[in-house]
Scaffold this motif. Structure first.
Motif, PDB file in Angstrom:
ATOM      1  N   PRO A 218       0.840  -1.213   0.000  1.00  0.00           N
ATOM      2  CA  PRO A 218       0.000   0.000   0.000  1.00  0.00           C
ATOM      3  C   PRO A 218       0.870   1.256   0.000  1.00  0.00           C
ATOM      4  O   PRO A 218       1.999   1.219   0.508  1.00  0.00           O
ATOM      5  N   LYS A 221       1.439   6.223   4.074  1.00  0.00           N
ATOM      6  CA  LYS A 221       0.645   7.379   4.511  1.00  0.00           C
ATOM      7  C   LYS A 221       1.447   8.188   5.534  1.00  0.00           C
ATOM      8  O   LYS A 221       2.189   7.601   6.327  1.00  0.00           O
ATOM      9  N   GLN A 296     -15.134   1.623  -4.634  1.00  0.00           N
ATOM     10  CA  GLN A 296     -15.268   3.077  -4.763  1.00  0.00           C
ATOM     11  C   GLN A 296     -16.742   3.466  -4.907  1.00  0.00           C
ATOM     12  O   GLN A 296     -17.191   4.444  -4.322  1.00  0.00           O
ATOM     13  N   LYS A 300     -16.291   2.155  -0.111  1.00  0.00           N
ATOM     14  CA  LYS A 300     -15.325   1.361   0.665  1.00  0.00           C
ATOM     15  C   LYS A 300     -13.941   1.934   0.361  1.00  0.00           C
ATOM     16  O   LYS A 300     -13.468   1.860  -0.784  1.00  0.00           O
ATOM     17  N   ASN A 301     -13.310   2.487   1.383  1.00  0.00           N
ATOM     18  CA  ASN A 301     -12.020   3.147   1.134  1.00  0.00           C
ATOM     19  C   ASN A 301     -10.855   2.190   1.018  1.00  0.00           C
ATOM     20  O   ASN A 301      -9.857   2.499   0.396  1.00  0.00           O
ATOM     21  N   THR A 302     -10.974   1.037   1.669  1.00  0.00           N
ATOM     22  CA  THR A 302      -9.843   0.098   1.622  1.00  0.00           C
ATOM     23  C   THR A 302     -10.317  -1.291   1.177  1.00  0.00           C
ATOM     24  O   THR A 302     -11.518  -1.604   1.253  1.00  0.00           O
ATOM     25  N   GLU A 305     -12.000  -3.028   4.046  1.00  0.00           N
ATOM     26  CA  GLU A 305     -13.421  -2.643   4.233  1.00  0.00           C
ATOM     27  C   GLU A 305     -14.296  -3.321   3.184  1.00  0.00           C
ATOM     28  O   GLU A 305     -15.385  -3.802   3.485  1.00  0.00           O
ATOM     29  N   GLU A 353      -4.555  -1.588   5.239  1.00  0.00           N
ATOM     30  CA  GLU A 353      -5.134  -0.312   4.793  1.00  0.00           C
ATOM     31  C   GLU A 353      -4.750   0.028   3.354  1.00  0.00           C
ATOM     32  O   GLU A 353      -4.236   1.101   3.048  1.00  0.00           O
ATOM     33  N   HIS A 354      -4.998  -0.923   2.489  1.00  0.00           N
ATOM     34  CA  HIS A 354      -4.698  -0.737   1.069  1.00  0.00           C
ATOM     35  C   HIS A 354      -5.871  -0.004   0.427  1.00  0.00           C
ATOM     36  O   HIS A 354      -6.962  -0.549   0.314  1.00  0.00           O
ATOM     37  N   GLU A 355      -5.648   1.221  -0.003  1.00  0.00           N
ATOM     38  CA  GLU A 355      -6.771   2.055  -0.453  1.00  0.00           C
ATOM     39  C   GLU A 355      -7.273   1.656  -1.840  1.00  0.00           C
ATOM     40  O   GLU A 355      -6.466   1.426  -2.752  1.00  0.00           O
ATOM     41  N   THR A 356      -8.597   1.600  -1.967  1.00  0.00           N
ATOM     42  CA  THR A 356      -9.180   1.222  -3.264  1.00  0.00           C
ATOM     43  C   THR A 356      -8.833   2.260  -4.338  1.00  0.00           C
ATOM     44  O   THR A 356      -8.639   1.911  -5.494  1.00  0.00           O
ATOM     45  N   GLN A 358      -6.066   3.742  -4.728  1.00  0.00           N
ATOM     46  CA  GLN A 358      -4.708   3.450  -5.246  1.00  0.00           C
ATOM     47  C   GLN A 358      -4.778   2.408  -6.371  1.00  0.00           C
ATOM     48  O   GLN A 358      -4.144   2.550  -7.415  1.00  0.00           O
TER      49      GLN A 358
END
Ligand code: CS2
Length: 479
Positions: A218, A221, A296, A300-302, A305, A353-356, A358
């Motif tokens: 990820p 941050k 997205q 769902k941010n990650t 999630e 916490e791998h963001e969607t 990204q």
């Protein structure tokens, strides 16, 4: 601060693209390998990085003499390793002469690359270098000051040939179908236009092994940088974070050129990488992109999630079972059921916490090997494609929504201009599907595919992503 830097005599590897993946995957394995070797054997395997896009990463790493921390994150917390084997990093725009000096060093044995899909300037539509790309046109007009990856490699190989030096191996570590073949093709295309004899020499002397690389990394941050600096002896502005899993498969085709003894850290050398590569691109990366676009659209941010949502999980399992596993032409000697189970467990790592957003970037490049390639195989074989077509529709919907919310700047994509123009047309689906560079002529003309994407997009727009997903699961019996 006096950092204990491991200096190896002689740069044996130049790496292009000093992003997080290189620092969390390639370099830690090279460092582990070096730790297994005697001082004698590591000499000649020094590593130097070249950054193409900005001076930022070089400047941050330079603060600590190019040392940084690689942080493994899992449910049990952080496992921090100090990486101290990177000799230096050059920023191409500012340090051209030094970059070339490294590339024409007699000791250099291989150039590894993590420059992402767009760094290759390859068009799957024409199956050649993308001559329409401005950067490629510039490198062709002025081959002695290249800015593209194919341009830099071509110039370096040209210089080595003129100096009577052997070639180096070019090892792509990016998520492309047949990454080595693609790299070979773009370099040879450019070299042929510059000097056909050079192209012939490269063809005869330069190995371009295919590889499969796998580790979830990820983006770092700022709050994590702060957290890590409290746990480490020295302050690090450039740590990288990664999951525990890693897998690296390399085609064994180095000929007379030597290759670092990476077997000692679990890297697999094999005659045929394709089964591994197809499995990884179609089972991992395809579902990653599905999770990114559906995620997205469902806020769902990650990835974590997203995979807490039972309907998204059902959809991913449907894709694996009915559209992705069956699309694999050859699978390696691996139990696919266990492989996908493990993938789901990797996605469910709560600490990653791998963001969607990204994963959602560069969609025009990523969907080609991940989503469109299995769609093509399935269409040919008469297998279902409606789930993968839903992912294409979700990508288009994602673009349309970002634009409608005035947040198009969040969409990073080399085709951003064409995408923006297309989604602002009366029929965004038709206009997007018209982009040959992405869909080619075959998919554009395939009525089943076009109908499926168009109808799903209409249903998403009318009822919303959630209802559309529910309907899909009911219709496909996956609920
Ligand atoms: C991801 C990949 O961002 C993305 O497109 O799908 O970076 C993925 O995490 C890696 O390929 C895993 O090996």
């Amino acid at each position: 601060m006096n950092l204990s830097k491991v200096e190896s005599s002689g740069i044996g590897i130049v790496h292009l693209g000093v992003g997080a993946f290189f620092r969390a995957f390639v370099l830690p394995q090279l460092q582990e390998m070096a730790q297994n070797l005697s001082a004698n054997d590591i000499s000649g395997w020094g590593i130097l990085g070249v950054s193409f896009r900005s001076a930022g990463v070089r400047n941050r790493l330079a603060k600590n003499n190019f040392c940084y921390h690689a942080v493994q994150i899992s449910g049990s917390g952080y496992d921090i390793v100090e990486i101290n084997t990177l000799s230096t990093v050059y920023f191409l725009q500012e340090q051209r002469a030094k970059v070339m000096q490294a590339l024409i060093s007699p000791e250099l044995k291989m150039v590894t690359l993590t420059v992402s899909e767009k760094g290759y300037h390859y068009s799957t539509n024409t199956q050649s270098i993308n001559w329409n790309n401005l950067q490629i046109q510039k490198d062709l007009a002025c081959p002695s000051i290249p800015n593209s990856v194919p341009g830099l490699l071509t110039l370096a190989l040209k210089n080595r040939r003129e100096m009577g030096l052997p070639s180096f191996a070019c090892v792509s570590c990016d998520n492309l179908v047949a990454n080595g073949r693609v790299l070979r093709k773009v370099v040879l295309d450019l070299a042929r236009r510059i000097d056909p004899d050079l192209a012939h020499w490269i063809d005869e002397n330069t190995p371009f092994p295919c590889t499969m690389v796998d580790r979830i990394v990820p983006a770092t941050k700022p709050e994590e940088v702060r957290k890590i600096s409290k746990l480490t002896v020295w302050k690090d502005p450039a740590p990288v974070f990664h999951e525990p899993f890693r897998q690296w498969i390399i085609e064994d085709c180095f000929g007379s050129l030597s290759c670092p003894p990476l077997e000692s850290v679990g890297v697999i050398f094999t005659k045929d990488v394709k089964p591994y590569e197809q499995m990884k691109l179609r089972l991992l990366n395809a579902t990653h992109s599905a999770i990114a676009y559906l995620g997205q659209l469902l806020n769902k941010n990650t990835v974590f999630e997203a995979v807490q949502d039972p309907e998204i999980v059902d959809f991913i399992e449907y894709l694996w079972e009915l559209e992705l596993c069956p699309s694999l032409e050859e699978s390696p000697d691996i139990n696919l059921g266990k492989y996908t189970q493990r993938l789901m467990a990797r996605y469910q790592n709560p600490a990653l916490e791998h963001e969607t957003i990204q994963i959602a970037m560069d969609g025009s490049q990523k969907i080609q090997p991940r989503i469109l390639a299995p769609i093509r195989s399935n269409l040919l074989a008469g297998r279902p494609t409606s789930g993968l077509s839903l992912v294409v529709a979700a990508w288009i919907k994602f673009l349309v929504e970002k634009d409608a919310n005035g947040r198009m700047q969040e969409i990073v994509d080399p085709l951003q201009e064409s995408l923006l123009k297309a989604i602002r047309q009366k029929n965004p689906v038709d206009s997007i599907l018209d982009i040959r560079e992405i869909f080619g002529k075959d998919l554009r003309q395939d009525e089943r595919f076009v109908k499926s994407v168009s109808e799903t997009f209409v249903s998403m727009s009318q009822f919303g992503m959630r209802t559309c997903l529910k309907h899909f699961l009911e219709d496909s019996g996956a609920h």
